[in-house]
Design a protein around this motif. Structure first.
Motif, short mmCIF file in Angstrom:
data_model
loop_
_atom_site.label_atom_id
_atom_site.label_comp_id
_atom_site.label_asym_id
_atom_site.label_seq_id
_atom_site.Cartn_x
_atom_site.Cartn_y
_atom_site.Cartn_z
N UNK A 1 0.84 -1.19 0.00
CA UNK A 1 0.00 0.00 0.00
C UNK A 1 0.88 1.24 0.00
N UNK A 2 0.36 2.35 -0.52
CA UNK A 2 1.05 3.63 -0.35
C UNK A 2 1.03 4.02 1.13
N UNK A 3 1.92 4.95 1.50
CA UNK A 3 2.03 5.29 2.92
C UNK A 3 0.69 5.77 3.49
N UNK B 1 -5.55 0.76 5.43
CA UNK B 1 -5.90 0.04 4.19
C UNK B 1 -5.71 -1.47 4.30
N UNK B 2 -4.73 -1.90 5.09
CA UNK B 2 -4.46 -3.33 5.18
C UNK B 2 -5.59 -4.07 5.89
N UNK C 1 -10.29 -3.50 0.15
CA UNK C 1 -8.96 -3.87 -0.35
C UNK C 1 -8.71 -5.37 -0.11
N UNK C 2 -9.06 -5.86 1.07
CA UNK C 2 -8.85 -7.28 1.34
C UNK C 2 -9.64 -8.15 0.37
N UNK C 3 -10.89 -7.77 0.12
CA UNK C 3 -11.72 -8.53 -0.82
C UNK C 3 -11.13 -8.50 -2.22
#
Lengths: 224, 224
Positions: free
Chosen positions: A98-100, A107-108, A113-115
């Motif tokens: 991911x970007x910072x 985001x993690x 995002x996970x899906x």
């Protein structure tokens, strides 16, 4: 930006020896990194691979289920939430690039995002190892969910809600039409309507019972 | 009710020798016949097989296309209308088994039924001959449409409309914000908005040009 994703940690999750490791790096790369290509194209493909494999599993496993019921099962199994739960069970979050800013924003752990990453991994497995590799991953990670479906008949109101969702319709609306009978023996008549699809009525000894019966009635009249 | 469907006439359409002819009878059987099973379960499966195979063809054929663009292509290619047109080209209508009423009502020419039957045939090919049999059918019957996509860049307003549809959003709304400049050199500024997704503005020498530029601008800002 995060470091190169950890393919060693990924191997037990995918249970597949990558021929082209770049595909799996890509599947773990979110657009916020600025790295191109990110996971989006693989997610596009993986989404359809997942849909087809789950459809096939349902078709085989429930030889008497009607199309409407299989659609409801499928929508539940391939939902973003289901994919994200599988990602959490596999502890995929820490492997995602991911970007910072996206990382600082959590985001993690994001359901979206996970899906997406689970679908992108399915896409990468399909490109790298063909349908068999993708199917093996899906069968392994979805086994409990598919098992649970066959054992737990759903509540008619849940079933109707999923039935409507499968047809891109609004949620069913329940309206109490009337109460009748003496106070010690009341009857409740409820109508359930799904806009654009129809309505059904039923009577019960409580509002809740009448709603349940109306949902059953709707499914019986309009086909599961 | 119609007679047994004509498998001999079906063979050149599917270009596959059925191992289990009953699957192909089923794929041609509409619910109005009262015959069970009808085509619905095969259509459920075939719909997802079609989606996956088209996704794979797009993924391979357009290695640089963004996910949004591939989704728009896919939605167009797998639409009920596209499937029904393919059925019409193959002259599938007369082979479909319909109840008397459905036949009298023109069911053999109905876009819904024709589209369903094409998907059901894809499902039957998948069950009977595996992914290769289904893919061969799809590649043959969709070749012209996929070929046309790569050669005909779409109008930005059509592209934006498809982009919104792919995300289950309402159709883009164009609003003339202002006219400016002298009468012989007018400028039109238009805003395009997709509810819940965002908006973009652009200026042109006609309302139509400003709308086209606003659609392009939206796609550039919000990603294809």
């Amino acid at each position: 930006m995060s470091a190169e994703p950890d393919l060693v940690a990924l191997l037990p999750i995918i249970d597949h020896q990558p021929r082209n490791p770049a595909l799996f790096f890509q599947a773990l790369t979110h657009g916020s990194t600025g790295i191109s290509p990110d996971y989006q194209r693989l997610e596009f493909l993986g989404d359809r691979v997942l849909g087809m494999v789950i459809a096939e599993l349902l078709y085989t496993r429930f030889p008497k289920a009607a199309e409407g019921q299989m659609s409801a099962f499928l929508n539940r199994l391939v939902s973003r939430e289901s994919c994200a739960e599988i990602a959490r069970t596999c502890k995929l979050g820490p492997l995602i690039r991911l970007g910072k800013q996206a990382r600082d924003d959590g985001g993690a752990g994001s359901t979206n995002i996970l899906g997406d990453v689970v679908e992108a991994l399915i896409g990468a497995l399909y490109v790298d190892g063909g349908l068999d590799a993708a199917r093996a991953f899906i069968e392994r990670h979805w086994a409990d969910r598919i098992g649970a479906i066959s054992e737990a008949p759903r509540h008619p109101k849940s079933e109707l809600q999923e039935w409507a969702a499968a047809r891109n319709r609004k949620t069913p609306v329940y309206t109490l039409l009337r109460k009748s009978g003496p106070d010690h023996d009341l009857r409740f008549t409820v109508q359930v309507e799904i806009k654009g699809l129809g309505s059904a009525e039923a009577t019960g000894t409580s509002k809740q019972e009448a709603e349940t019966l109306a949902a059953k009635q709707f499914l019986a009249e309009h086909g599961r």
